[in-house]
Design an enzyme around this catalytic site. Structure first.
Site, PDB file in Angstrom:
ATOM      1  N   HIS A   1      30.675  43.677  26.786  1.00 30.30           N
ATOM      2  CA  HIS A   1      30.680  42.351  27.410  1.00 30.30           C
ATOM      3  C   HIS A   1      30.737  42.390  28.935  1.00 30.30           C
ATOM      4  CE1 HIS A   1      34.988  42.985  27.926  1.00 30.30           C
ATOM      5  NE2 HIS A   1      35.003  41.917  28.707  1.00 30.30           N
ATOM      6  N   ASP A   2      31.212  43.484  29.541  1.00 24.97           N
ATOM      7  CA  ASP A   2      31.256  43.603  31.004  1.00 24.97           C
ATOM      8  C   ASP A   2      30.479  44.827  31.484  1.00 24.97           C
ATOM      9  OD1 ASP A   2      32.608  41.370  31.987  1.00 24.97           O
ATOM     10  OD2 ASP A   2      34.576  42.221  31.580  1.00 24.97           O
TER      11      ASP A   2
ATOM     12  N   HIS B   1      37.653  45.777  35.883  1.00 19.03           N
ATOM     13  CA  HIS B   1      36.458  45.709  35.033  1.00 19.03           C
ATOM     14  C   HIS B   1      35.883  47.104  34.809  1.00 19.03           C
ATOM     15  CE1 HIS B   1      36.491  41.382  36.307  1.00 19.03           C
ATOM     16  NE2 HIS B   1      36.241  41.250  35.029  1.00 19.03           N
ATOM     17  N   ASN B   2      36.536  47.853  33.959  1.00 17.34           N
ATOM     18  CA  ASN B   2      36.131  49.219  33.651  1.00 17.34           C
ATOM     19  C   ASN B   2      36.144  49.431  32.139  1.00 17.34           C
ATOM     20  OD1 ASN B   2      38.919  49.602  32.996  1.00 17.34           O
ATOM     21  ND2 ASN B   2      39.332  50.008  35.163  1.00 17.34           N
TER      22      ASN B   2
ATOM     23  N   GLN C   1      48.641  34.707  38.715  1.00 20.78           N
ATOM     24  CA  GLN C   1      48.844  34.757  37.269  1.00 20.78           C
ATOM     25  C   GLN C   1      49.403  33.456  36.716  1.00 20.78           C
ATOM     26  OE1 GLN C   1      47.830  37.145  35.054  1.00 20.78           O
ATOM     27  NE2 GLN C   1      46.753  37.730  36.923  1.00 20.78           N
TER      28      GLN C   1
ATOM     29  N   VAL D   1      38.275  50.874  30.228  1.00 20.47           N
ATOM     30  CA  VAL D   1      39.571  50.642  29.576  1.00 20.47           C
ATOM     31  C   VAL D   1      39.719  49.156  29.244  1.00 20.47           C
ATOM     32  CG1 VAL D   1      42.057  50.968  29.736  1.00 20.47           C
ATOM     33  CG2 VAL D   1      40.530  52.588  30.851  1.00 20.47           C
ATOM     34  N   HIS D   2      39.279  48.292  30.155  1.00 21.04           N
ATOM     35  CA  HIS D   2      39.286  46.853  29.866  1.00 21.04           C
ATOM     36  C   HIS D   2      38.398  46.552  28.670  1.00 21.04           C
ATOM     37  CE1 HIS D   2      38.799  42.525  30.208  1.00 21.04           C
ATOM     38  NE2 HIS D   2      37.499  42.674  30.458  1.00 21.04           N
TER      39      HIS D   2
END
Length: 473
Positions: A239-240, A199-200, A400, A202-203
């Site tokens: 969004h994050d 959650h950075n 996953q 780049v995401h």
């Protein structure tokens, strides 16, 4: 206004002062730094992670998720996030400058008329050129956001978002001040935690690129207004915002003040939204709009961000199915367009399993690393380990496969019903191949473990038990 914190000309054999290297991204090293809205030092020392949306909410007037900004020296300011949570701590955040110090030195030599000893500018210009070439294909599904982030020196979110806003003509259409817009994007990127494996920023850039792909789909491209597109891109980018790298159950069971503030409901999503609103107001990006329009934009931005709460996945999916079954979606209706934007953002947020294997695998490893990082903290402080977070009983593959089976596949199957295009089929195809690839890796790992471990000590975690808790509040 004179240049803020203009650097003295430094001999090449002298080390660069520490306070120079730790400057904020909003402060440029060039003589045009004032064009980018370098903040006043007093304002800089008062930066906050979020501001309450409701001015009457005295408890939440100023919210800081992981600490504050402190004045580090008399000659410069360095942002420092200090953990305000007893269970969270981490390294200082790296802040990438938007103009390299090498280029500053190069320009200063030219101004002084000194001969250039080494072509310090070449690397910067080469990488910038490659980044521009990548942006020409920003609408392709195999866009490599990791490479793009390296080519932009860690500024993928700023570069990508500003490019898309300009490409749609939204800057001119909404009369956005470029100084305010640039400061807003810089501050958004800074408020993502680079220490988070997943959650950075780049995401956030990856989700924004995926959102752009969905906005280009025929069903949306012919129906969405410029206002819808602006909302969609801003929501994807923020969004994050200020994500702490742990999930909502962790914040609840550790009595974090955000959990209390938002009454254990969509805690992170509410914080992301309020953080975004705080930056919009701090930069005054929409201050030229009528107050009512600005408030409506903030509310609708929140509605989009809140839709990414995974615990509400089944509610949105059920509503989506009902619309598709009854064939009553009318994109000339503003509320229906907004709902489709919510679904598009939900898809963009969890589209990693739908990317080509070489990209999807990297994202899978990163999100699992973040889960396990939380699990390690929980074990260290003798807390109950959250589902998916125990590295001893889970693996990247089983997490996953479960996520694709119970979360991603149902959502993207319905999205393909809504927008049956080449992109939708490509995403489903990639997800099927990726699921098979993880299954193959799981079989290989199982075979190896069976040879090394007696049958009596084997332990297999059912996929349902590890994934279904994600869908519960």
């Amino acid at each position: 206004m004179e240049v803020c914190y203009q650097l003295p000309v430094l001999p090449l054999d002298r080390p660069v002062p520490k306070h120079v290297l730790s400057r904020r991204g909003a402060i440029s090293f060039s003589s045009s730094s004032s064009l980018f809205g370098a903040p006043d030092p007093r304002q800089l020392s008062q930066r906050r992670g979020a501001i309450s949306y409701d001015s009457s909410d005295q408890t939440a007037l100023y919210i800081r998720m992981l600490g504050d900004v402190r004045v580090r020296s008399q000659v410069g300011f360095e942002p420092e996030r200090r953990s305000s949570h007893p269970y969270l701590s981490g390294p200082e955040r790296r802040v990438h400058r938007l103009l390299s110090f090498q280029r500053y030195l190069h320009s200063s030599r030219l101004l002084r008329g000194l001969p250039q000893q080494i072509p310090l500018h070449i690397l910067d210009e080469d990488y910038t050129g490659q980044a521009r070439c990548m942006l020409e294909k920003v609408g392709t599904w195999n866009f490599d956001i990791f490479l793009f982030d390296r080519l932009t020196n860690g500024n993928s979110l700023i570069t990508l978002t500003s490019h898309l806003l300009n490409q749609y003509g939204l800057v001119e259409l909404f009369q956005l001040d470029m100084v305010k817009l640039w400061r807003f994007l810089v501050m958004v990127q800074e408020d993502y935690h680079s220490g988070n494996p997943y959650h950075n920023a780049v995401h956030a850039a990856d989700v924004t690129q995926a959102m752009y792909c969905y906005l280009q789909e025929p069903m949306l491209a012919k129906s969405l207004t410029s206002y819808d597109i602006l909302l969609g891109l801003l929501a994807a980018a923020t969004h994050d915002l200020d994500h702490p790298g742990v999930n909502q159950p962790f914040l609840i069971k550790t009595d974090h003040y955000l959990a209390k503030l938002y009454r254990n409901t969509s805690v992170l999503e509410n914080h992301h939204w309020k953080s975004a609103v705080g930056l919009l107001r701090e930069t005054g990006l929409f201050s030229h709009l009528p107050a009512e329009d600005s408030l409506n934009l903030e509310r609708e931005l929140g509605s989009l961000i809140l839709a990414t709460d995974i615990s509400r996945q089944n509610d949105y999916l059920s509503r989506f199915r009902t619309h598709l079954d009854q064939e009553n979606l009318c994109l000339s209706n503003a509320s229906h367009r907004h709902f489709i934007l919510q679904m598009a953002l939900k898809c963009a947020d969890i589209c990693n399993p739908c990317r080509p294997w070489e990209l999807s695998k990297q994202w899978s490893e990163k999100v699992t690393a973040e889960f396990f990082q939380q699990g390690d903290i929980e074990k260290k402080h003798k807390l109950e380990v959250s589902p998916l977070c125990d590295r001893e009983t889970n693996s990247v593959g089983n997490i996953q496969i479960g996520f694709m089976t119970y979360v991603a596949e149902p959502l993207f199957a319905e999205w393909a019903r809504f927008s049956d295009t080449r992109l939708s089929q490509t995403m489903l195809g990639h997800m099927g191949l990726n699921k098979a690839s993880w299954g193959g890796l799981q079989q290989e790992q199982t075979a190896v473990s069976e040879e090394a471990e007696p049958a009596a000590h084997r332990r297999e975690e059912p996929l349902v038990r590890t994934v279904i808790p994600l869908l519960k509040p």
